[in-house]
Every structure is written in structure tokens, then in C-alpha cells.
Design an enzyme around this catalytic site. Structure first.
Site, PDB file in Angstrom:
ATOM      1  CD  GLU A 165      -2.162  -1.263   2.869  1.00  0.00           C
ATOM      2  OE1 GLU A 165      -1.770  -0.565   3.722  1.00  0.00           O
ATOM      3  OE2 GLU A 165      -3.038  -2.458   3.176  1.00  0.00           O
ATOM      4  N   GLY A 204       1.935   4.843  -0.404  1.00  0.00           N
ATOM      5  CA  GLY A 204       1.641   6.522  -0.434  1.00  0.00           C
ATOM      6  C   GLY A 204       2.645   7.142  -1.408  1.00  0.00           C
ATOM      7  NE  ARG A 219       5.335  14.633   5.133  1.00  0.00           N
ATOM      8  CZ  ARG A 219       6.718  14.558   5.038  1.00  0.00           C
ATOM      9  NH1 ARG A 219       7.325  15.373   4.607  1.00  0.00           N
ATOM     10  NH2 ARG A 219       7.267  13.456   5.485  1.00  0.00           N
ATOM     11  CE1 TYR A 226       3.657  13.192  11.075  1.00  0.00           C
ATOM     12  CE2 TYR A 226       3.180  14.327   8.793  1.00  0.00           C
ATOM     13  CZ  TYR A 226       2.680  13.509   9.831  1.00  0.00           C
ATOM     14  OH  TYR A 226       1.431  13.103   9.713  1.00  0.00           O
ATOM     15  CB  CYS A 272      -1.239  35.097  13.510  1.00  0.00           C
ATOM     16  SG  CYS A 272      -0.958  36.414  12.770  1.00  0.00           S
ATOM     17  CE1 TYR A 285      -0.171  10.552   4.088  1.00  0.00           C
ATOM     18  CE2 TYR A 285       2.275  10.426   3.401  1.00  0.00           C
ATOM     19  CZ  TYR A 285       0.931   9.782   3.755  1.00  0.00           C
ATOM     20  OH  TYR A 285       0.863   8.486   3.789  1.00  0.00           O
TER      21      TYR A 285
HETATM   22  C1  LIG Z   1      -0.785   5.721   5.725  1.00  0.00           C
HETATM   23  C2  LIG Z   1      -0.793   4.266   5.297  1.00  0.00           C
HETATM   24  C3  LIG Z   1      -0.030   3.700   4.054  1.00  0.00           C
HETATM   25  C4  LIG Z   1       0.753   4.772   3.242  1.00  0.00           C
HETATM   26  O1  LIG Z   1       2.170   4.977   3.922  1.00  0.00           O
HETATM   27  P1  LIG Z   1       3.238   5.645   3.229  1.00  0.00           P
HETATM   28  O2  LIG Z   1       4.431   5.961   4.340  1.00  0.00           O
HETATM   29  O3  LIG Z   1       2.792   7.026   2.451  1.00  0.00           O
HETATM   30  O4  LIG Z   1       3.607   4.840   2.083  1.00  0.00           O
HETATM   31  C5  LIG Z   1      -0.389   2.359   3.938  1.00  0.00           C
HETATM   32  N1  LIG Z   1      -1.145   1.798   4.550  1.00  0.00           N
HETATM   33  C6  LIG Z   1      -1.818   2.258   5.617  1.00  0.00           C
HETATM   34  C7  LIG Z   1      -2.836   1.255   6.248  1.00  0.00           C
HETATM   35  C8  LIG Z   1      -1.688   3.455   5.965  1.00  0.00           C
HETATM   36  O5  LIG Z   1      -2.545   3.998   7.026  1.00  0.00           O
END
Ligand SMILES: *Cc1c(COP(=O)(O)O)cnc(C)c1O
Length: 419
Positions: A275, A277, A314, A318, A344, A372
Site C-alpha cells: 500500500e 502512498g 509536515r 513531523y 499568526c 501529505y
Molecule cells: C498511511 C498508510 C499507508 C501509506 O504509507 P506511506 O508511508 O505513505 O507509504 C499504507 N497503509 C496504511 C494502512 C496506511 O495507513
């Protein structure tokens, strides 16, 4: 060392949008502006599929990193599936044309109704607590397969806030509760189709995934009907020269070897799901802002830009590093600046950065702004959220989200007429 860093940067640069392109779109669409280059998303997707060519791998883009429907459509056309963490993301995915069986819904702490809504829509469901597993199994028995999100108790990730696999994390069902899971599965007859883990973001070390995979193989013995193991994501991309990133190619090779060995041992040929992102969209995004003022104080020289953590949170949230360049004056002498926003509240994007001399009105760009970035923006200080533009696969610029207007701030407010 210096030379190495430069070569590394220039190899990155070759995929990047040029300063001229960014200045052109900034002039055309105004700033602050999120700019996405879909060709870079394509490259990242192709790199992933190539790295995992020796194993039955499926990729579900974790769309919480950037949900603009045009970006979702682009990923769908590349062959990606979609990982969603809310029912609204699922509906955005369907809107973007994803078939339900290519959507994976991985929520946390949502109520049973939202899980049922996802079932109605026919998507894969990842269940991450025993209470819901029991309710789901009691109601639907084995009629609708599910995946179980496990917590392997591995501490990983770039930052505690983005680590999800440790013992104090709210995510997943602990692997130490396996007996309880088995009881629920046995009593309700629920069909467990896959097991899942996601230990956090920005995991540099390939071994973390491999360790997790070993834990998952051990867990798999408790679920005879599973078809896949989902290893989540957390692939790190470089934010600055010299940054260590997750070595996708080595990971691909090792994961393929591990699945091959598992098959030899058990006779089972499982799929591996991911998964990603950030890996897919981070570098494809550029955030262009304008320098409003140069402000010299007793301690530093501030560049105040026409944005803030309301648009890119970010760095403040973070402590994330985003490379910043002055695209209006790339030949100017480098000077040391602290780059801040215009809201502000202390909203520092970067301390003590070497940037080519900044003059009021210059355009600055933040790199790695795809993941993000826009997605975590807000209307804090009653400021408007930026527009988004995309360089599409055909090489054309498209406005894919218009800049908000003052009316948007009032849209959902109900102004009382009572005294
Ligand atoms: C946020 C998230 C991702 C993606 O994480 P990345 O660091 O952006 O690749 C994948 N799986 C789940 C369940 C998430 O919550």
C-alpha cells in the site's frame, strides 16, 4: 563525498519539472500552488512493479497521501489498486473508476456502520480490532471474506508519530491475541482471506519488512484459507541529498525469495500486497509560493512567504525536511535564510537554509510536496486553500482543483438571525 551528493542530486533533477515550467504555471494559475507531474508517478509505479516482478505482487495506492480524483484516475490507468482509510476515500475511489475488488479499505476505530457501508460497496475490508471482527462474523458468517490487520510489534518508522507497529500503537490486533482471533474465527465461521501489517512510514531498512514478513508467515499457519499477505507500506523516498531511501529493488528480490521458500515449504502460493502512498506521489509534487517579505531581525533573515502550515504542515508537525529553492533567481549568490509562513502562529518551514538570494516577489519551490501536502491543508487563519495543477500524461497542464474563494469560508456556516 561532495561530488557524490551532487551526482545524486542531478540524477534526481533529470526527472524534475524545470524552473521555467514551474514559473510558467505559477504565473498562469497564481500562488500558492500545488503542482503534480504525473510522469513521475508513472516512473515510481513502474519502478515498483519491476522490483517485484518475481513475486505475485499487487499494489494499492494509499490515497490518504493525495486524493485528488485526477491523481486517482492516473494511478488506476497505470494498473494500481487503491488503499482507503475512510468510507469517503472509498467513494472517491469509485468515483475515479476503480472497481470495488481493486479497493482495499483499511480503517481504524471506525464504527460498525462504516464497515457495513464498505461491505455494501463490495470492497476488500481490513479489520483491525477484535470487537468488529466478532460483530462482523456474527452478522455475516463466512459470506463475505475479510482481511485481518495484525500488529507485529516492530518499532519502525521515521518518527514516533508515524510509527504504527509498536506495542503502544492503536493499530491492528496484537499477534499475542492470536488465540482470541482464532476463537472468533472458529465460532463465527468468518472467512479470513488475508493478513495485513503496516508498521509505519519512512522505514529505511529493508530488514524491517523482512522481519515483519517472517512474523506474518508464522501467523499464516493459523489461517489456512488466506490468499495474500499485505505488508502495508512505509517506503521512504529521499527528501534531501544523501538521504537513505528504502531499497525497493533489494526488497523486491528478498521478498520474492521469501515467498518462493514459503511455497517450497508449505505448497502455498500466496500473493503479496503493498500500500505505497509517499513512494508513488511525494516526488511528483511541487509546492510553489511567493516571497512576500524579507525581514531582517537581530538574529536571522526571514523570508516570509504567502503560505504557512495551513498549506504544508509536515515541517511543523513531523519536523520534516523539504528542499526549498528560489526558482526566480537560480544564479543568485547563496545566502542563509529562515523560511516562514504568513499565519499568526510560529510556522517555520526551514531554519538556516542556503538559498540563492531571495528578493520580494520571487517564487520559491518546496520539493517532495506530493504526499501529505495539500491533503493535510486547512483553513486556519481563514486563509484559502491553494489550487492544484497537474502535468498530465499527454504533457498538458490541467487545473485539477480551483483555488478557494472567500465564499468557501462561509459555505457551511449558518448565520443566526436570532438576537
Ligand atoms: C498511511 C498508510 C499507508 C501509506 O504509507 P506511506 O508511508 O505513505 O507509504 C499504507 N497503509 C496504511 C494502512 C496506511 O495507513
Amino acid at each position: 563525498m561532495q561530488k557524490l551528493a551532487l551526482t545524486y542530486l542531478s540524477s534526481l533533477m533529470s526527472q524534475f519539472l524545470s524552473n521555467e515550467q514551474l514559473i510558467d504555471v505559477a504565473k498562469q494559475f497564481g500562488t500558492p500552488l500545488y503542482v503534480y507531474n504525473t510522469q513521475q508517478i508513472t516512473q515510481q509505479y513502474e519502478q515498483l512493479t519491476a522490483a517485484f516482478k518475481n513475486v505475485k505482487a499487487r499494489f494499492f495506492y494509499a490515497c490518504k497521501s493525495l486524493t485528488n480524483v485526477n491523481i486517482l484516475q492516473h494511478l488506476r490507468k497505470l494498473g494500481s489498486g487503491l488503499d482507503c482509510v475512510s468510507i469517503n476515500e472509498v467513494m472517491l475511489g469509485l468515483k475515479a473508476g476503480f472497481a470495488p475488488h481493486n479497493i482495499l479499505y483499511t480503517p481504524n476505530c471506525v464504527d460498525f456502520e462504516e464497515i457495513e457501508a464498505a461491505k455494501q460497496l463490495g470492497v476488500h475490508i481490513n479489520i483491525d480490532n477484535i470487537s468488529i471482527l466478532e460483530q462482523f462474523g456474527t452478522k455475516y458468517g463466512g459470506s463475505y471474506p475479510v482481511c485481518i490487520r495484525l500488529n507485529p510489534h516492530i518499532m519502525a518508522g521515521g518518527n514516533y508519530k508515524i510509527s504504527t507497529g509498536h506495542v503502544d500503537s492503536k493499530f491492528g490486533i496484537s499477534i499475542h491475541q492470536i488465540r482470541h482471533i482464532e476463537r472468533v474465527v472458529k465460532t463465527t465461521g468468518i472467512h479470513v482471506q488475508g493478513i495485513h501489517m503496516h508498521t509505519g512510514s519512512e522505514i529505511k531498512d529493508v530488514n524491517v519488512f523482512l522481519q515483519g514478513l517472517e512474523v506474518m508467515f508464522a501467523m499464516a499457519t493459523h489461517f489456512p484459507n488466506i490468499e495474500f499477505i499485505d505488508l502495508g507500506s512505509g517506503f521512504k523516498v529521499p527528501y534531501q541529498a544523501g538521504d537513505v531511501q528504502t531499497d525497493i529493488d533489494i526488497l523486491g528480490t528478498k521478498v520474492a525469495e521469501a515467498f518462493e521458500a514459503y511455497q517450497q515449504e508449505t505448497g502455498k502460493s500466496l500473493e503479496v500486497w503493498f500500500e505505497p502512498g509517499k513512494f508513488l506521489v511525494s516526488e511528483a509534487g511541487y509546492f510553489v509560493v511567493k516571497a512576500n517579505v524579507i525581514k531582517q531581525t537581530t538574529a536571522t533573515v526571514f523570508v516570509g512567504v504567502n503560505s504557512g502550515f495551513n498549506h504544508l504542515i509536515r515541517p511543523m508537525f513531523y519536523d520534516a525536511y523539504h528542499r526549498i529553492e528560489n526558482i526566480s533567481n537560480p544564479q543568485g549568490a547563496a545566502r542563509i535564510y529562515t523560511v516562514v509562513g504568513n499565519i499568526c502562529e510560529t510556522d517555520t518551514f526551514a531554519w538556516d537554509r542556503k538559498i540563492n538570494e531571495v528578493r520580494e516577489g520571487d517564487y520559491l519551490v518546496f520539493y517532495n510536496a506530493g504526499a501529505y501536502g495539500f491533503e493535510m491543508s486547512s483553513n486556519f487563519n481563514s486563509r484559502l486553500r491553494p489550487a492544484e495543477v497537474m502535468l498530465n500524461a499527454a504533457g498538458h497542464w490541467q487545473l485539477i482543483r480551483q483555488r478557494e474563494t472567500f465564499d468557501d469560508l462561509l459555505r457551511n456556516q449558518i448565520i443566526s438571525t436570532e438576537a
